[in-house]
Design an enzyme around this catalytic site. Sequence first.
Site, PDB file in Angstrom:
ATOM      1  N   ASP A  59       3.530 -15.301   0.666  1.00 50.63           N
ATOM      2  CA  ASP A  59       3.386 -15.910   1.986  1.00 50.63           C
ATOM      3  C   ASP A  59       2.057 -15.614   2.639  1.00 50.63           C
ATOM      4  O   ASP A  59       1.328 -14.707   2.239  1.00 50.63           O
ATOM      5  CB  ASP A  59       4.485 -15.387   2.919  1.00 50.63           C
ATOM      6  CG  ASP A  59       4.220 -13.941   3.360  1.00 50.63           C
ATOM      7  OD1 ASP A  59       3.978 -13.087   2.478  1.00 50.63           O
ATOM      8  OD2 ASP A  59       4.235 -13.665   4.570  1.00 50.63           O
ATOM      9  N   VAL A  95      -3.681 -15.448  -2.353  1.00 47.65           N
ATOM     10  CA  VAL A  95      -2.793 -16.399  -3.028  1.00 47.65           C
ATOM     11  C   VAL A  95      -1.481 -16.541  -2.272  1.00 47.65           C
ATOM     12  O   VAL A  95      -0.939 -15.574  -1.734  1.00 47.65           O
ATOM     13  CB  VAL A  95      -2.523 -15.976  -4.495  1.00 47.65           C
ATOM     14  CG1 VAL A  95      -3.712 -16.299  -5.366  1.00 47.65           C
ATOM     15  CG2 VAL A  95      -2.158 -14.503  -4.605  1.00 47.65           C
ATOM     16  N   GLY A 138       9.132 -11.406  -1.286  1.00 46.77           N
ATOM     17  CA  GLY A 138       8.369 -12.314  -2.139  1.00 46.77           C
ATOM     18  C   GLY A 138       8.962 -12.561  -3.514  1.00 46.77           C
ATOM     19  O   GLY A 138       8.817 -13.644  -4.079  1.00 46.77           O
ATOM     20  N   ASP A 196      -0.694  -5.509  -6.579  1.00 46.31           N
ATOM     21  CA  ASP A 196      -2.023  -5.510  -5.961  1.00 46.31           C
ATOM     22  C   ASP A 196      -2.620  -4.113  -6.103  1.00 46.31           C
ATOM     23  O   ASP A 196      -3.131  -3.757  -7.159  1.00 46.31           O
ATOM     24  CB  ASP A 196      -1.876  -5.964  -4.503  1.00 46.31           C
ATOM     25  CG  ASP A 196      -3.204  -6.245  -3.823  1.00 46.31           C
ATOM     26  OD1 ASP A 196      -4.247  -5.883  -4.384  1.00 46.31           O
ATOM     27  OD2 ASP A 196      -3.209  -6.826  -2.718  1.00 46.31           O
TER      28      ASP A 196
HETATM   29  C1  PRP Z   1       3.759  -7.606  -1.571  1.00 51.50           C
HETATM   30  C2  PRP Z   1       4.393  -7.659  -2.968  1.00 51.50           C
HETATM   31  C3  PRP Z   1       4.520  -6.214  -3.323  1.00 51.50           C
HETATM   32  C4  PRP Z   1       3.354  -5.576  -2.614  1.00 51.50           C
HETATM   33  C5  PRP Z   1       2.271  -5.359  -3.590  1.00 51.50           C
HETATM   34  O1  PRP Z   1       4.770  -7.489  -0.634  1.00 51.50           O
HETATM   35  O2  PRP Z   1       5.632  -8.307  -2.965  1.00 51.50           O
HETATM   36  O3  PRP Z   1       5.752  -5.667  -2.898  1.00 51.50           O
HETATM   37  O4  PRP Z   1       2.913  -6.466  -1.584  1.00 51.50           O
HETATM   38  O5  PRP Z   1       1.171  -4.745  -2.987  1.00 51.50           O
HETATM   39  P1  PRP Z   1       0.606  -3.341  -3.500  1.00 51.50           P
HETATM   40  O6  PRP Z   1       0.517  -3.385  -4.998  1.00 51.50           O
HETATM   41  O7  PRP Z   1      -0.766  -3.302  -2.847  1.00 51.50           O
HETATM   42  O8  PRP Z   1       1.502  -2.256  -3.008  1.00 51.50           O
HETATM   43  P2  PRP Z   1       4.549  -7.729   0.927  1.00 51.50           P
HETATM   44  O9  PRP Z   1       4.302  -6.413   1.596  1.00 51.50           O
HETATM   45  O10 PRP Z   1       3.507  -8.792   1.132  1.00 51.50           O
HETATM   46  O11 PRP Z   1       5.993  -8.233   1.399  1.00 51.50           O
HETATM   47  P3  PRP Z   1       6.788  -9.604   1.052  1.00 51.50           P
HETATM   48  O12 PRP Z   1       7.177  -9.533  -0.415  1.00 51.50           O
HETATM   49  O13 PRP Z   1       7.973  -9.574   1.962  1.00 51.50           O
HETATM   50  O14 PRP Z   1       5.861 -10.762   1.332  1.00 51.50           O
END
Ligand code: PRP
Length: 171
Positions: A150, A144, A35, A94
């Site tokens: 995504d 979002v 991301g 998050d």
């Molecule tokens: C999302 C974002 C962070 C993580 C945050 O990645 O990029 O790495 O989640 O969440 P947290 O604070 O609850 O740990 P995701 O796992 O969706 O992967 P991506 O970036 O490949 O979409």
Amino acid sequence: MISDEQIQARVRELGAQISADYEGKTVLLVAVLRGAAIFLADLSRAMTVPVELDFMAVSSYGSSTKSSGVVRILKDLDEQIEGRHVLVVEDILDTGLTLKYLLKNLASRKPASLEVVTLLNKEGKQRVPISCKYSGFSVPDEFVVGYGLDFAERYRNLPYIGVLRPSAYQD
Ligand code: PRP
């Protein structure tokens, strides 16, 4: 939720602020795939200090991904970071569990400094305290997408941040 123009303006501000803070230093930007790739591309070009780039890919174990806090490194850094100024680039903070693990892991490699920049910060969702020095926008706890974020790998290329309609992901 956040327009292309608002994002670009805030990214320029962050780039200027970070460049001022790291004046005279070289910054190693570490993006967490996938991301953060879009944010990294714009942020790095808004910075005026020397910048180097590296990437990590992580995944959580099992299906209880976000609650377990156990993170597996799928791709580690190519670079050694001992003695370097490392700035971790995230698209969204998050629960904080991913960053908690990553920061502990990276800190053990003895960088000269270790900070975090996140584009989005979900209000009230952090389950563990994370020291995040730079944050673009606080956002409510909604689904979002866009600007790197995504839904089932779609929408990462939207130039703005939008909220996914519930009908798009509910049966
Ligand atoms: C999302 C974002 C962070 C993580 C945050 O990645 O990029 O790495 O989640 O969440 P947290 O604070 O609850 O740990 P995701 O796992 O969706 O992967 P991506 O970036 O490949 O979409």
